[in-house]
Structures are given as C-alpha cells and as structure tokens.
Design a protein around this motif. Sequence first.
Motif, PDB file in Angstrom:
ATOM      1  N   ASP A   4     -11.937 -20.436  36.452  1.00 48.66           N
ATOM      2  CA  ASP A   4     -11.511 -20.256  37.837  1.00 48.66           C
ATOM      3  C   ASP A   4     -12.615 -19.700  38.745  1.00 48.66           C
ATOM      4  OD1 ASP A   4     -11.251 -17.965  36.304  1.00 48.66           O
ATOM      5  OD2 ASP A   4      -9.486 -17.224  37.362  1.00 48.66           O
ATOM      6  N   GLN A   5     -13.807 -19.509  38.225  1.00 50.31           N
ATOM      7  CA  GLN A   5     -14.932 -19.069  39.041  1.00 50.31           C
ATOM      8  C   GLN A   5     -15.900 -20.217  39.232  1.00 50.31           C
ATOM      9  OE1 GLN A   5     -16.797 -15.684  37.312  1.00 50.31           O
ATOM     10  NE2 GLN A   5     -15.077 -14.314  37.695  1.00 50.31           N
ATOM     11  N   PRO A   6     -16.333 -20.450  40.488  1.00 50.04           N
ATOM     12  CA  PRO A   6     -17.292 -21.541  40.691  1.00 50.04           C
ATOM     13  C   PRO A   6     -18.635 -21.189  40.072  1.00 50.04           C
ATOM     14  CG  PRO A   6     -16.995 -20.278  42.712  1.00 50.04           C
ATOM     15  CD  PRO A   6     -16.004 -19.741  41.705  1.00 50.04           C
ATOM     16  N   PRO A   7     -19.411 -22.196  39.710  1.00 49.52           N
ATOM     17  CA  PRO A   7     -20.737 -21.913  39.153  1.00 49.52           C
ATOM     18  C   PRO A   7     -21.620 -21.274  40.221  1.00 49.52           C
ATOM     19  CG  PRO A   7     -20.491 -24.255  39.590  1.00 49.52           C
ATOM     20  CD  PRO A   7     -19.154 -23.622  39.845  1.00 49.52           C
ATOM     21  N   PRO A   8     -22.610 -20.500  39.805  1.00 51.89           N
ATOM     22  CA  PRO A   8     -23.495 -19.883  40.797  1.00 51.89           C
ATOM     23  C   PRO A   8     -24.276 -20.975  41.532  1.00 51.89           C
ATOM     24  CG  PRO A   8     -24.345 -19.544  38.587  1.00 51.89           C
ATOM     25  CD  PRO A   8     -22.996 -20.183  38.442  1.00 51.89           C
ATOM     26  N   PRO A   9     -24.664 -20.701  42.778  1.00 52.64           N
ATOM     27  CA  PRO A   9     -25.435 -21.705  43.518  1.00 52.64           C
ATOM     28  C   PRO A   9     -26.781 -21.947  42.836  1.00 52.64           C
ATOM     29  CG  PRO A   9     -25.350 -19.635  44.734  1.00 52.64           C
ATOM     30  CD  PRO A   9     -24.468 -19.476  43.530  1.00 52.64           C
ATOM     31  N   PRO A  10     -27.321 -23.168  42.943  1.00 51.26           N
ATOM     32  CA  PRO A  10     -28.572 -23.467  42.261  1.00 51.26           C
ATOM     33  C   PRO A  10     -29.786 -22.774  42.878  1.00 51.26           C
ATOM     34  CG  PRO A  10     -27.848 -25.355  43.541  1.00 51.26           C
ATOM     35  CD  PRO A  10     -26.760 -24.329  43.602  1.00 51.26           C
ATOM     36  N   VAL A  11     -29.700 -22.369  44.134  1.00 48.17           N
ATOM     37  CA  VAL A  11     -30.804 -21.659  44.794  1.00 48.17           C
ATOM     38  C   VAL A  11     -30.419 -20.195  44.901  1.00 48.17           C
ATOM     39  CG1 VAL A  11     -32.172 -21.442  46.902  1.00 48.17           C
ATOM     40  CG2 VAL A  11     -31.519 -23.709  46.072  1.00 48.17           C
ATOM     41  N   ARG A  12     -31.279 -19.307  44.445  1.00 45.38           N
ATOM     42  CA  ARG A  12     -30.978 -17.881  44.444  1.00 45.38           C
ATOM     43  C   ARG A  12     -31.572 -17.123  45.620  1.00 45.38           C
ATOM     44  NH1 ARG A  12     -28.744 -16.473  39.643  1.00 45.38           N
ATOM     45  NH2 ARG A  12     -29.004 -17.959  37.961  1.00 45.38           N
ATOM     46  N   GLN A  13     -32.609 -17.661  46.255  1.00 49.51           N
ATOM     47  CA  GLN A  13     -33.280 -16.926  47.318  1.00 49.51           C
ATOM     48  C   GLN A  13     -34.027 -17.900  48.218  1.00 49.51           C
ATOM     49  OE1 GLN A  13     -37.038 -13.844  47.625  1.00 49.51           O
ATOM     50  NE2 GLN A  13     -35.837 -13.775  45.772  1.00 49.51           N
ATOM     51  N   LEU A  14     -34.021 -17.627  49.498  1.00 51.08           N
ATOM     52  CA  LEU A  14     -34.868 -18.332  50.447  1.00 51.08           C
ATOM     53  C   LEU A  14     -36.014 -17.392  50.773  1.00 51.08           C
ATOM     54  CD1 LEU A  14     -35.501 -20.583  52.540  1.00 51.08           C
ATOM     55  CD2 LEU A  14     -34.100 -19.294  54.151  1.00 51.08           C
ATOM     56  N   ARG A  15     -37.244 -17.845  50.555  1.00 48.87           N
ATOM     57  CA  ARG A  15     -38.404 -17.021  50.858  1.00 48.87           C
ATOM     58  C   ARG A  15     -39.269 -17.771  51.860  1.00 48.87           C
ATOM     59  NH1 ARG A  15     -41.470 -14.111  46.123  1.00 48.87           N
ATOM     60  NH2 ARG A  15     -39.494 -13.032  46.182  1.00 48.87           N
ATOM     61  N   LEU A  16     -39.488 -17.194  53.000  1.00 52.12           N
ATOM     62  CA  LEU A  16     -40.344 -17.755  54.034  1.00 52.12           C
ATOM     63  C   LEU A  16     -41.728 -17.159  53.843  1.00 52.12           C
ATOM     64  CD1 LEU A  16     -40.544 -19.393  56.697  1.00 52.12           C
ATOM     65  CD2 LEU A  16     -39.948 -17.283  57.880  1.00 52.12           C
ATOM     66  N   VAL A  17     -42.724 -18.000  53.632  1.00 48.86           N
ATOM     67  CA  VAL A  17     -44.086 -17.548  53.380  1.00 48.86           C
ATOM     68  C   VAL A  17     -44.899 -17.794  54.647  1.00 48.86           C
ATOM     69  CG1 VAL A  17     -46.127 -17.824  51.928  1.00 48.86           C
ATOM     70  CG2 VAL A  17     -43.828 -18.119  50.938  1.00 48.86           C
ATOM     71  N   VAL A  18     -45.482 -16.728  55.181  1.00 48.75           N
ATOM     72  CA  VAL A  18     -46.207 -16.807  56.451  1.00 48.75           C
ATOM     73  C   VAL A  18     -47.623 -16.278  56.259  1.00 48.75           C
ATOM     74  CG1 VAL A  18     -46.252 -16.006  58.846  1.00 48.75           C
ATOM     75  CG2 VAL A  18     -44.060 -16.473  57.739  1.00 48.75           C
ATOM     76  N   GLU A  19     -48.619 -17.087  56.626  1.00 51.66           N
ATOM     77  CA  GLU A  19     -50.012 -16.646  56.598  1.00 51.66           C
ATOM     78  C   GLU A  19     -50.293 -15.856  57.868  1.00 51.66           C
ATOM     79  OE1 GLU A  19     -54.547 -18.462  56.592  1.00 51.66           O
ATOM     80  OE2 GLU A  19     -52.845 -19.809  56.829  1.00 51.66           O
ATOM     81  N   ALA A  20     -50.827 -14.646  57.726  1.00 57.71           N
ATOM     82  CA  ALA A  20     -51.150 -13.793  58.868  1.00 57.71           C
ATOM     83  C   ALA A  20     -52.644 -13.514  58.877  1.00 57.71           C
ATOM     84  CB  ALA A  20     -50.374 -12.484  58.782  1.00 57.71           C
ATOM     85  N   GLU A  21     -53.310 -13.931  59.931  1.00 58.11           N
ATOM     86  CA  GLU A  21     -54.743 -13.652  60.060  1.00 58.11           C
ATOM     87  C   GLU A  21     -54.993 -12.147  60.048  1.00 58.11           C
ATOM     88  OE1 GLU A  21     -57.339 -15.764  60.026  1.00 58.11           O
ATOM     89  OE2 GLU A  21     -55.934 -17.413  59.715  1.00 58.11           O
ATOM     90  N   ASP A  22     -54.160 -11.383  60.773  1.00 56.89           N
ATOM     91  CA  ASP A  22     -54.259  -9.922  60.764  1.00 56.89           C
ATOM     92  C   ASP A  22     -53.134  -9.388  59.880  1.00 56.89           C
ATOM     93  OD1 ASP A  22     -54.378  -7.180  61.202  1.00 56.89           O
ATOM     94  OD2 ASP A  22     -54.820  -7.389  63.349  1.00 56.89           O
ATOM     95  N   TYR A  23     -53.402  -9.377  58.584  1.00 58.74           N
ATOM     96  CA  TYR A  23     -52.402  -9.000  57.585  1.00 58.74           C
ATOM     97  C   TYR A  23     -51.844  -7.608  57.842  1.00 58.74           C
ATOM     98  CZ  TYR A  23     -50.499  -7.745  53.004  1.00 58.74           C
ATOM     99  OH  TYR A  23     -49.686  -7.312  51.985  1.00 58.74           O
ATOM    100  N   GLU A  24     -52.727  -6.631  58.083  1.00 57.97           N
ATOM    101  CA  GLU A  24     -52.277  -5.245  58.276  1.00 57.97           C
ATOM    102  C   GLU A  24     -51.350  -5.118  59.477  1.00 57.97           C
ATOM    103  OE1 GLU A  24     -52.541  -2.750  56.256  1.00 57.97           O
ATOM    104  OE2 GLU A  24     -53.894  -3.750  54.861  1.00 57.97           O
TER     105      GLU A  24
END
Length: 156
Positions: A4-24
């Motif tokens: 009676d429990q649905p299976p867990p979703p196939p995707v566990r996390q959305l991660r947005l990866v952003v390159e920052a020239e000024d990291y700090e």
Amino acid sequence: MTHDQPPPPPVRQLRLVVEAEDYEAALSFYRDVLGLPEQAAFSSGGGARVAILDAGRATLEIVNPAQKRYIDEVEVGRPVAPKIRVAFEVDDGPATTARLVDAGATEVAPPTGTPWKSVNSRLDAPAGLHITVFQETATLAERTSEPGFGTEGPVP
C-alpha cells in the motif's frame, strides 16, 4: 516495502551546479546572506573548490514561452528572465530582498503581489544568476482550489 506504499521516486535530489568566477563572493552571498546552510565542501588540486548548499526542497518548474512572458510581466513588467531562473521560497520576501540588495544583488523588480498568491521579487545575483525570491501568502491547498491552479498529471 508494503503493497500500500508507492515506490520511492527515482530521483532523490535536484542539484543546480553554478560556476562562479568570484567563488568567495558567491559563497558568502548564498550561504551567509541568503542563509543556505553548507552541507559539504570539497577542494582539490589547482585551487578547485566546491560548496554544496542546502536549499531545502527542490522542484523543477517547467514553463512554456507564453507563461515565461506572463511571469515576467507580472513580476517585473517587461521580459527580463533568461531561460533559467532560480527561485528561493523565503518566510519574509521584502526583508530577504533588502538583505540581498545590501549584499550586492541588483534589484530588477521589488516585492510584488502575484495572481498565484505569492509576493515575488527579482534580482540579478552573484554567479550570473537571475533569481526570484518568493513568499507564499496562501497554502498549496488554498491555491489549488482557485481557478487555473491544479495539476496536469501525466500525459497519456
């Protein structure tokens, strides 16, 4: 797992990866000013660094061009958003917007009430991100009972 429990979703996390020239500067803005807790950080040779910040629950909002134009019109009054815009739900939209502007973001549009029952502001933020800060003013149940709200469900 019970039947009676649905299976867990196939995707566990959305991660947005952003390159920052000024990291700090970007790390300080998103971690220290916006308040995204640091979940992990890694470094490697050549000065390579990454910080993974916890942004709470993630969703992927897919809009067609007409809706993108409509959102820009409601929130800003003119077309401004690139194809990707990052939105952060906060408890106090106006205060968060002011804090982010004080930390170097450029306000594109001030906190504005929307037809979808939220107060949204637009900013150009570090790492070249165009962001929305939004504060919900109604629950999901209240919003989905309104005309034009709801889910489309899977396409058959």
